[in-house]
Design an enzyme around this catalytic site. Structure first.
Site, PDB file in Angstrom:
ATOM      1  NE  ARG A   1      -3.773  -2.104   2.349  1.00  0.00           N
ATOM      2  CZ  ARG A   1      -4.703  -2.554   1.490  1.00  0.00           C
ATOM      3  NH1 ARG A   1      -5.047  -1.807   0.453  1.00  0.00           N
ATOM      4  NH2 ARG A   1      -5.292  -3.715   1.664  1.00  0.00           N
TER       5      ARG A   1
ATOM      6  CG  ASN B   1       4.064   8.687 -12.044  1.00  0.00           C
ATOM      7  OD1 ASN B   1       3.251   9.091 -12.879  1.00  0.00           O
ATOM      8  ND2 ASN B   1       3.796   8.646 -10.762  1.00  0.00           N
TER       9      ASN B   1
ATOM     10  CG  HIS C   1       6.708   2.262  -8.394  1.00  0.00           C
ATOM     11  ND1 HIS C   1       7.975   2.772  -8.586  1.00  0.00           N
ATOM     12  CD2 HIS C   1       5.901   3.320  -8.233  1.00  0.00           C
ATOM     13  CE1 HIS C   1       7.941   4.080  -8.526  1.00  0.00           C
ATOM     14  NE2 HIS C   1       6.685   4.450  -8.327  1.00  0.00           N
TER      15      HIS C   1
ATOM     16  CG  HIS D   1       1.419   4.559  -9.021  1.00  0.00           C
ATOM     17  ND1 HIS D   1       1.446   5.191  -7.789  1.00  0.00           N
ATOM     18  CD2 HIS D   1       2.612   4.834  -9.608  1.00  0.00           C
ATOM     19  CE1 HIS D   1       2.606   5.814  -7.638  1.00  0.00           C
ATOM     20  NE2 HIS D   1       3.339   5.617  -8.733  1.00  0.00           N
TER      21      HIS D   1
HETATM   22  P1  AMP Z   1       6.478   7.578  -8.050  1.00  0.00           P
HETATM   23  O1  AMP Z   1       6.313   9.026  -7.662  1.00  0.00           O
HETATM   24  O2  AMP Z   1       5.677   7.151  -9.228  1.00  0.00           O
HETATM   25  O3  AMP Z   1       7.943   7.210  -8.140  1.00  0.00           O
HETATM   26  O4  AMP Z   1       5.833   6.756  -6.834  1.00  0.00           O
HETATM   27  C1  AMP Z   1       6.481   6.550  -5.624  1.00  0.00           C
HETATM   28  C2  AMP Z   1       5.412   6.265  -4.622  1.00  0.00           C
HETATM   29  O5  AMP Z   1       6.001   5.665  -3.481  1.00  0.00           O
HETATM   30  C3  AMP Z   1       4.665   7.517  -4.125  1.00  0.00           C
HETATM   31  O6  AMP Z   1       3.273   7.405  -4.441  1.00  0.00           O
HETATM   32  C4  AMP Z   1       4.934   7.524  -2.627  1.00  0.00           C
HETATM   33  O7  AMP Z   1       3.822   7.963  -1.870  1.00  0.00           O
HETATM   34  C5  AMP Z   1       5.271   6.079  -2.363  1.00  0.00           C
HETATM   35  N1  AMP Z   1       6.080   5.849  -1.175  1.00  0.00           N
HETATM   36  C6  AMP Z   1       7.183   6.525  -0.781  1.00  0.00           C
HETATM   37  N2  AMP Z   1       7.682   6.010   0.363  1.00  0.00           N
HETATM   38  C7  AMP Z   1       6.877   4.963   0.694  1.00  0.00           C
HETATM   39  C8  AMP Z   1       6.839   4.019   1.767  1.00  0.00           C
HETATM   40  N3  AMP Z   1       7.763   4.033   2.735  1.00  0.00           N
HETATM   41  N4  AMP Z   1       5.849   3.088   1.775  1.00  0.00           N
HETATM   42  C9  AMP Z   1       4.911   3.058   0.812  1.00  0.00           C
HETATM   43  N5  AMP Z   1       4.886   3.924  -0.243  1.00  0.00           N
HETATM   44  C10 AMP Z   1       5.847   4.856  -0.299  1.00  0.00           C
END
Ligand code: AMP
Length: 119
Positions: free
Chosen positions: A32, A90, A103, A105
């Site tokens: 999540r 992204n 990753h 989403h």
């Molecule tokens: P992106 O901006 O597409 O690289 O997505 C990275 C995602 O990782 C963002 O939506 C963040 O909210 C999420 N994120 C960052 N740190 C954590 C964490 N410790 N646990 C879960 N999600 C995270």
């Protein structure tokens, strides 16, 4: 993050930092999002690190397909398969990529609105 350092998701997989896992298997995990943008916001991640979706697609298209299959299963389990959900990657700065371990989403549980904000 330099190439030599573990990524955020590698640190989750090793147990170094906590994560709310919703799935794990030999090749993928799903957690999540810590800052959810919708009632359901899950990140589906290959255990093997690729910088972005393009690198993953080039090297292992079957693994890319697996991310979509896992996401579809999670959407069913989270109860958004019928109501609808969005899957997105992204890639690089303009898209707001912050974690350079690819990753997918999965967003759902509300009307998601326009695909991209006008600025
Ligand atoms: P992106 O901006 O597409 O690289 O997505 C990275 C995602 O990782 C963002 O939506 C963040 O909210 C999420 N994120 C960052 N740190 C954590 C964490 N410790 N646990 C879960 N999600 C995270």
């Amino acid at each position: 993050m330099s190439e030599g350092e573990p990524s955020l998701f590698e640190r989750m997989m090793s147990g170094e930092i906590p994560a709310d896992f919703v799935h794990h298997d030999e090749r993928t995990i799903a957690v999540r999002d810590i800052n959810p943008q919708a009632p359901v916001h899950v990140l589906v991640v290959p255990r093997k690190r690729y910088r972005n979706a393009a690198e993953l697609a080039g090297d292992d298209p079957e693994l890319l397909a697996e991310l979509f299959r896992v996401a579809a299963d999670i959407a069913e389990r989270e109860g958004v398969a019928e109501s609808g959900y969005r899957l997105l990657f992204n890639t690089n700065e303009d898209a707001g990529q912050t974690v350079f371990h690819v990753h997918l989403h999965l967003l759902g549980g509300r009307q998601l609105g326009a695909l991209a904000q006008q600025v």
